[in-house]
Scaffold this motif. Structure first.
Motif, short mmCIF file in Angstrom:
data_model
loop_
_atom_site.label_atom_id
_atom_site.label_comp_id
_atom_site.label_asym_id
_atom_site.label_seq_id
_atom_site.Cartn_x
_atom_site.Cartn_y
_atom_site.Cartn_z
N UNK A 225 -3.88 3.91 76.42
CA UNK A 225 -4.33 2.54 76.13
C UNK A 225 -4.48 1.67 77.37
N UNK A 226 -3.72 1.96 78.43
CA UNK A 226 -3.85 1.17 79.66
C UNK A 226 -5.24 1.27 80.28
N UNK A 227 -5.97 2.33 79.96
CA UNK A 227 -7.32 2.48 80.51
C UNK A 227 -8.28 1.43 79.96
N UNK A 228 -7.86 0.74 78.91
CA UNK A 228 -8.66 -0.37 78.36
C UNK A 228 -8.94 -1.42 79.42
N UNK A 229 -8.08 -1.52 80.43
CA UNK A 229 -8.26 -2.54 81.47
C UNK A 229 -9.60 -2.40 82.20
N UNK A 238 -12.11 -11.57 72.94
CA UNK A 238 -11.29 -11.99 74.07
C UNK A 238 -9.87 -11.44 73.95
N UNK A 239 -9.75 -10.13 73.85
CA UNK A 239 -8.45 -9.49 73.73
C UNK A 239 -8.23 -8.57 74.91
N UNK A 240 -7.20 -8.84 75.69
CA UNK A 240 -6.95 -8.07 76.90
C UNK A 240 -6.05 -6.87 76.65
N UNK A 241 -5.36 -6.82 75.52
CA UNK A 241 -4.42 -5.74 75.27
C UNK A 241 -4.73 -5.03 73.97
N UNK A 242 -4.37 -3.76 73.95
CA UNK A 242 -4.45 -2.98 72.72
C UNK A 242 -3.05 -2.71 72.21
N UNK A 243 -2.94 -2.45 70.93
CA UNK A 243 -1.64 -2.07 70.38
C UNK A 243 -1.18 -0.76 70.99
N UNK A 244 0.12 -0.62 71.13
CA UNK A 244 0.67 0.59 71.75
C UNK A 244 0.41 1.82 70.90
N UNK A 245 0.10 1.61 69.61
CA UNK A 245 -0.17 2.76 68.74
C UNK A 245 -1.64 3.15 68.70
N UNK A 259 -17.72 4.62 78.95
CA UNK A 259 -17.58 4.06 77.61
C UNK A 259 -16.18 4.33 77.08
N UNK A 260 -15.70 3.41 76.22
CA UNK A 260 -14.32 3.45 75.73
C UNK A 260 -14.29 3.20 74.24
N UNK A 261 -13.40 3.91 73.53
CA UNK A 261 -13.24 3.72 72.09
C UNK A 261 -11.76 3.77 71.74
N UNK A 262 -11.30 2.83 70.90
CA UNK A 262 -9.91 2.79 70.45
C UNK A 262 -9.86 2.84 68.94
N UNK A 269 -3.78 0.40 54.08
CA UNK A 269 -4.64 1.42 53.50
C UNK A 269 -4.15 2.79 53.94
N UNK A 270 -3.82 3.63 52.99
CA UNK A 270 -3.33 4.97 53.29
C UNK A 270 -4.49 5.87 53.72
N UNK A 271 -4.23 6.63 54.77
CA UNK A 271 -5.20 7.61 55.28
C UNK A 271 -6.52 6.97 55.71
N UNK A 272 -6.44 5.74 56.19
CA UNK A 272 -7.64 5.06 56.68
C UNK A 272 -7.42 4.63 58.13
N UNK A 273 -8.34 5.02 59.00
CA UNK A 273 -8.34 4.58 60.40
C UNK A 273 -9.53 3.67 60.62
N UNK A 274 -9.41 2.81 61.62
CA UNK A 274 -10.57 1.98 61.95
C UNK A 274 -10.78 1.91 63.46
N UNK A 275 -12.03 1.76 63.83
CA UNK A 275 -12.39 1.58 65.24
C UNK A 275 -12.08 0.13 65.60
N UNK A 276 -11.16 -0.06 66.54
CA UNK A 276 -10.80 -1.43 66.92
C UNK A 276 -11.57 -1.90 68.15
#
Length: 365
Positions: A225-229, A238-245, A259-262, A269-276
């Motif tokens: 996640x630190x590579x988000x920088x 305007x979010x400089x940090x991502x969640x640690x998870x 390119x970057x994807x988190x 929601x059970x068994x649901x992921x989202x692109x943040x």
């Protein structure tokens, strides 16, 4: 075709010194003849290119053939309109007169300038690559025939190739309804721009070309996640940090992170992921790198039996997802449910172009 050029020679002591030292004949005027084959301008073409070494007559030929359609970019106004210079106290988004915000941002996206944080900055503080794409957008919005001198001269060669591919894609699909002539000393952009004809001023000859853009081969890695920088300032939120998870992925082209994807768990929601987060660096926007990374990551989780969703308010991303059959439009942030892309398109036309109204999609390959 011939162009005869001449200019006066003003005699002086130093002129005579140069003439004596290098055996240069001194006449009342200096003369030059430029000979070249005229490009097939009466045929059906969309992109042309005048290329050759410095001093070979590229600009002279371009002005001779195309006159008022000649454009130099940067802080020089477009001759066909008298254009406005890029002011230091105005955002780039405010330099397009009566053109609608939708058309401006659409053109920005088509030429690979897809970073809203940069749209609201003055031209003078942007990178060379961003300035170049602003100049392109401004010229292309004039419509008709655009003859662009010093094309890609001020940008890195990787930027030049990606920008050329994005431009060619927009013109050849009809999304950018212009005829475009690039005037440049760089031969390395030809395969990426895919011109219909090329006038090489080194030889004075014209060739018709059927080029295929080189493949862009990406390497995709899971990352910290630190590579988000490396990417955060280019994202429209305007979010400089991502969640640690957050589970993060990076795409590399020629060993360079582009390119970057988190991905995070969708709360409640059970068994649901989202692109943040999904963001591509400005120099590499416009050719679909971010979309490839997005679909690769979504497919990875889908194969694990998980649902994948994304919410976005970026107009370019919304348009892209609406056209992709693997992403189904679900609802807006106001819970306006929808069952088809046609209704999704209606919602898009009703929505504010830059705002926080969010469109939600689910990945269904």
């Amino acid at each position: 075709m011939k162009i005869e050029l001449s200019c006066p020679v003003h005699s002086s002591f130093r002129v005579q010194q140069v003439a004596g030292m290098f055996d240069v004949p001194v006449a009342k005027k200096a003369e030059q003849t430029i000979e070249f084959t005229e490009p097939p301008l009466d045929s059906d073409w969309k992109i042309g290119c005048i290329v050759g070494p410095s001093g070979s007559g590229k600009s002279t030929i371009a002005k001779h053939l195309f006159g008022k359609n000649y454009y130099t970019g940067g802080n020089h106004p477009c001759p066909s309109t008298g254009g406005e210079l890029w002011a230091k106290d105005k955002a780039v988004i405010d330099h397009f007169g009566e053109i609608s915000i939708k058309d401006i941002t659409s053109m920005f996206t088509l030429v690979g300038f897809s970073s809203p944080p940069s749209w609201i900055k003055p031209y003078s503080v942007l990178s060379n690559g961003e300035q170049f794409r602003c100049d392109l957008a401004k010229a292309l919005l004039q419509g008709g025939l655009i003859v662009y001198d010093e094309y890609t001269s001020v940008v890195d060669r990787n930027v030049a190739k990606i920008a050329s591919a994005a431009l060619a894609k927009g013109i050849k699909t009809g999304k950018i309804p212009v005829q475009f002539v690039a005037v440049t000393c760089h031969y390395d952009i030809l395969d990426w721009l895919e011109p219909d004809w090329v006038l090489d001023t080194a030889t004075g000859t014209v060739s018709r070309r059927l080029l295929q853009r080189p493949k862009i081969e990406l390497e995709i890695y899971k990352c910290h996640p630190n590579d988000w920088r490396l990417f955060s300032k280019h994202h429209y939120l305007n979010s400089k940090k991502l969640g640690t998870n957050a589970q993060c992925y990076v795409a590399l082209w020629n060993k360079v992170p582009v390119s970057f994807c988190a991905v995070i768990h969708s709360a409640g929601h059970k068994n649901v992921k989202r692109i943040s987060r999904i963001v591509t660096l400005p120099d590499y926007q416009g050719v679909g790198i971010g979309k490839v990374l997005l679909n690769f990551v979504a497919d990875r989780y889908k194969k694990q039996g998980l649902r994948m969703t994304i919410g976005t308010s970026h107009p370019g991303m919304i348009q892209s997802l609406l056209k992709d059959k693997q992403w189904i439009f679900k609802e807006t942030a106001t819970n306006e449910t929808n069952t088809g892309c046609s209704e999704g398109t209606k919602w898009l036309r009703r929505s504010v172009v830059i705002g926080r109204k969010i469109a939600y999609f689910e990945f269904v390959p």
